[in-house]
Design an enzyme around this catalytic site. Structure first.
Site, short mmCIF file in Angstrom:
data_model
loop_
_atom_site.label_atom_id
_atom_site.label_comp_id
_atom_site.label_asym_id
_atom_site.label_seq_id
_atom_site.Cartn_x
_atom_site.Cartn_y
_atom_site.Cartn_z
CE LYS A 22 -35.80 -24.49 3.60
NZ LYS A 22 -35.27 -25.67 2.89
CG ASN A 23 -35.59 -28.11 6.07
OD1 ASN A 23 -35.79 -27.61 4.96
ND2 ASN A 23 -34.41 -28.08 6.66
CB CYS A 118 -26.53 -29.36 -4.28
SG CYS A 118 -27.03 -28.23 -2.99
NE ARG A 123 -27.64 -31.20 0.37
CZ ARG A 123 -28.59 -30.32 0.64
NH1 ARG A 123 -28.88 -29.38 -0.20
NH2 ARG A 123 -29.26 -30.38 1.75
CG ASP A 308 -29.94 -26.23 7.56
OD1 ASP A 308 -29.00 -26.47 6.79
OD2 ASP A 308 -31.07 -26.76 7.45
NE ARG A 400 -34.29 -23.16 -2.17
CZ ARG A 400 -33.34 -24.00 -1.80
NH1 ARG A 400 -32.09 -23.75 -2.07
NH2 ARG A 400 -33.65 -25.12 -1.17
C1 UD1 Z 1 -31.93 -31.86 5.33
C2 UD1 Z 1 -32.41 -30.43 5.33
C3 UD1 Z 1 -31.24 -29.47 5.19
C4 UD1 Z 1 -30.21 -29.76 6.28
C5 UD1 Z 1 -29.82 -31.23 6.28
C6 UD1 Z 1 -28.90 -31.59 7.44
C7 UD1 Z 1 -34.60 -30.65 4.31
C8 UD1 Z 1 -35.49 -30.34 3.17
N1 UD1 Z 1 -33.34 -30.25 4.21
O1 UD1 Z 1 -31.32 -32.09 4.07
O2 UD1 Z 1 -31.73 -28.13 5.32
O3 UD1 Z 1 -29.06 -28.97 6.03
O4 UD1 Z 1 -31.00 -32.05 6.39
O5 UD1 Z 1 -29.47 -31.24 8.64
O6 UD1 Z 1 -35.04 -31.18 5.32
N2 UD1 Z 1 -25.95 -38.00 2.24
C9 UD1 Z 1 -25.39 -39.06 1.58
N3 UD1 Z 1 -26.22 -39.96 0.96
C10 UD1 Z 1 -27.59 -39.83 1.01
C11 UD1 Z 1 -28.15 -38.75 1.69
C12 UD1 Z 1 -27.30 -37.84 2.30
O7 UD1 Z 1 -24.17 -39.20 1.52
O8 UD1 Z 1 -28.27 -40.69 0.45
C13 UD1 Z 1 -25.06 -37.00 2.88
C14 UD1 Z 1 -25.23 -35.62 2.27
O9 UD1 Z 1 -24.42 -35.46 1.13
C15 UD1 Z 1 -24.79 -34.73 3.41
C16 UD1 Z 1 -25.25 -35.49 4.66
O10 UD1 Z 1 -25.46 -36.84 4.24
O11 UD1 Z 1 -23.40 -34.59 3.43
C17 UD1 Z 1 -26.52 -34.96 5.29
O12 UD1 Z 1 -27.57 -35.05 4.39
P1 UD1 Z 1 -29.09 -35.26 4.83
O13 UD1 Z 1 -29.18 -35.44 6.29
O14 UD1 Z 1 -29.65 -36.31 3.94
O15 UD1 Z 1 -29.71 -33.87 4.44
P2 UD1 Z 1 -31.00 -33.57 3.57
O16 UD1 Z 1 -32.10 -34.47 3.99
O17 UD1 Z 1 -30.65 -33.48 2.15
#
Ligand code: UD1
Length: 422
Positions: A22-23, A118, A123, A308, A400
């Site tokens: 999915k991701n 969320c 996030r 995850d 999902r």
């Molecule tokens: C992706 C995955 C999700 C997984 C996560 C971590 C997808 C669609 N989703 O989510 O299933 O749980 O990676 O492996 O691929 N953060 C910030 N600022 C930002 C971006 C992120 O502070 O601009 C923080 C987030 O709040 C969180 C952490 O970084 O605490 C990890 O987020 P991130 O690695 O960005 O996860 P996603 O890409 O949203």
């Protein structure tokens, strides 16, 4: 609203096919926005999140069709009509923010709604914004939308991320493919889904090296062309179903599984007394003896233990012999499954980002509620190992991220059925 009824089971035996990730699919789909030529994905999972991304791309004017029962997604962004990702779609799924980098790279502008609160934490998108600003974009927040502009085009730069965010890495890499000059992204995320994205972008003509390591180098090109790409195996679905025989006994082969996708997770299973071995067609999993032993888990970016799989691992630890400490370091507020597991007789104490689980002999079936995607499947696993019946409500979370969950578990002998809601 539908619910899922699970009846506590004996051992599970047989094979479960694992779908495409999915991701990975959710980041490969927006890559279509980078080129006028068609992009086709094979081995796509049949999930509601994929439909949400389809609707988002279509709202931008892309043509997206699901072929072969949804396993093939054919896309064309020949003539896009909008660069605005509307709140109504983005609020349903955070991964919608992955259109930001590609739109900005191709059109020099993008307007993307912030995802908003969320269930598993705040996030934010600051890391995405900082990376794109380093490439020369001007970004401001107005009315809940990020307005990004780079009318003269993006320019390659050296940028170090403060944290190895998966989504920010994907957005920055996609944007940099069409930037002028070279981009060096340091402290990049190393997840297999990023490696998969880079492999696809390379087929589209991008010049990228270093994926899977903390430094990714992208040499910008003038244009990308069409490609066909097979989506990598879903390591989270794989890990989830690896836990089914670990919890219930028996031996299950996960078709399409590879050890390299789940190394840290398999090492924890091994320490808990679960054997995992590679076969010609996947991974075979069974318990070494009777009850599993408690192990401690800390979630980390890849190649560490994936956040995850934390909820599902907690379900296993509920009936392990001993005390297990699970520390969640990626997301705040990601223990919402704990109170539901407690309703099934688990002994769990949560303090901040740490959950302490004292194993009990057996869980007891109960009505429980899914609170997010991974939490919902942890309750199904717990129900399989519990005495009596468990009804999991709010299963739209499950839809999902898990295709045919009932069919796949029934296939290895689980007693599970979907109850249609009114
Ligand atoms: C992706 C995955 C999700 C997984 C996560 C971590 C997808 C669609 N989703 O989510 O299933 O749980 O990676 O492996 O691929 N953060 C910030 N600022 C930002 C971006 C992120 O502070 O601009 C923080 C987030 O709040 C969180 C952490 O970084 O605490 C990890 O987020 P991130 O690695 O960005 O996860 P996603 O890409 O949203």
């Amino acid at each position: 609203m539908d619910s899922i009824l699970v009846t506590g089971n004996g051992p599970l035996n047989g094979q479960i096919p694992i779908a495409g990730a999915k991701n990975a699919c959710l980041t490969l789909m927006p890559a279509t926005l980078l080129s006028e030529e068609p992009l086709t994905l094979t081995n796509a999972p049949r999930l509601s999140d994929i439909k949400t991304m389809t609707a988002l791309l279509q709202s931008l004017g892309a043509e997206v069709s699901a072929l072969q029962d949804g396993q093939v997604i054919a896309m064309s962004s020949h003539s896009l009509t909008s660069h605005v990702a509307d709140y109504d779609i983005v609020r349903k799924m955070r991964a919608s923010n992955l259109v930001l980098g590609p739109l900005l790279a191709r059109f020099g502008q993008a307007v993307v709604s912030l995802p908003g609160g969320c269930a598993i934490g705040a996030r934010p998108m600051d890391l995405h914004v900082e990376g794109l600003e380093a490439l020369g974009a001007e970004i401001e927040l107005k009315d809940g939308y990020l307005h990004a502009k780079a009318l003269g085009g993006l320019k390659g730069a050296v940028h170090e991320m403060r944290f190895a965010s998966v989504g920010a890495t994907e957005n920055i890499v996609m944007a940099a493919t069409l930037a002028k000059g070279t981009t060096v992204l340091k402290n990049a995320a190393r997840e297999p889904e990023i490696v998969d994205l880079v492999e696809c972008l390379r087929k589209m003509g991008a010049q990228i090296s270093g994926e899977g390591s903390p430094t990714i180098e992208i040499q910008g090109v003038d244009r990308l062309h069409g490609a066909t790409h097979q989506v990598v195996t879903d390591r989270i679905e794989l890990g989830t179903y690896m836990l089914a025989p670990a919890m219930c006994g028996g031996e299950v082969e996960l078709l399409g599984g590879r050890m390299s996708l789940v190394e840290a997770f398999a090492a924890k299973l091994d320490a808990a007394g679960v054997s995992v071995s590679e076969t010609q067609s996947g991974l075979k999993v069974s318990r070494k003896n009777g009850r599993v032993s408690a192990v401690d888990v800390v979630t980390e970016p890849f190649p560490g233990f994936p956040t995850d799989l934390q909820a599902q691992m907690m379900a296993l630890m509920c009936t392990a012999d001993g005390v297990s400490v699970l520390e969640e370091r990626i997301f705040e507020n990601r223990f919402m499954h704990a109170p539901e597991l407690v309703r099934m007789g688990a002994n769990i104490e949560v303090h901040g980002g740490t959950a302490t689980v004292t194993g009990v002999e057996r869980l007891k079936g109960a009505p429980v509620m899914a609170t997010d995607l991974r939490a919902s499947v942890s309750l199904i696993l717990a129900g399989l190992a519990a005495e009596g019946e468990t009804t999991v409500s709010r299963v739209y979370h499950l839809d999902r991220g898990y295709e045919h969950v009932v069919r796949k578990l029934e296939g290895v002998g689980a007693k599970i059925e979907r109850i249609k809601g009114q």
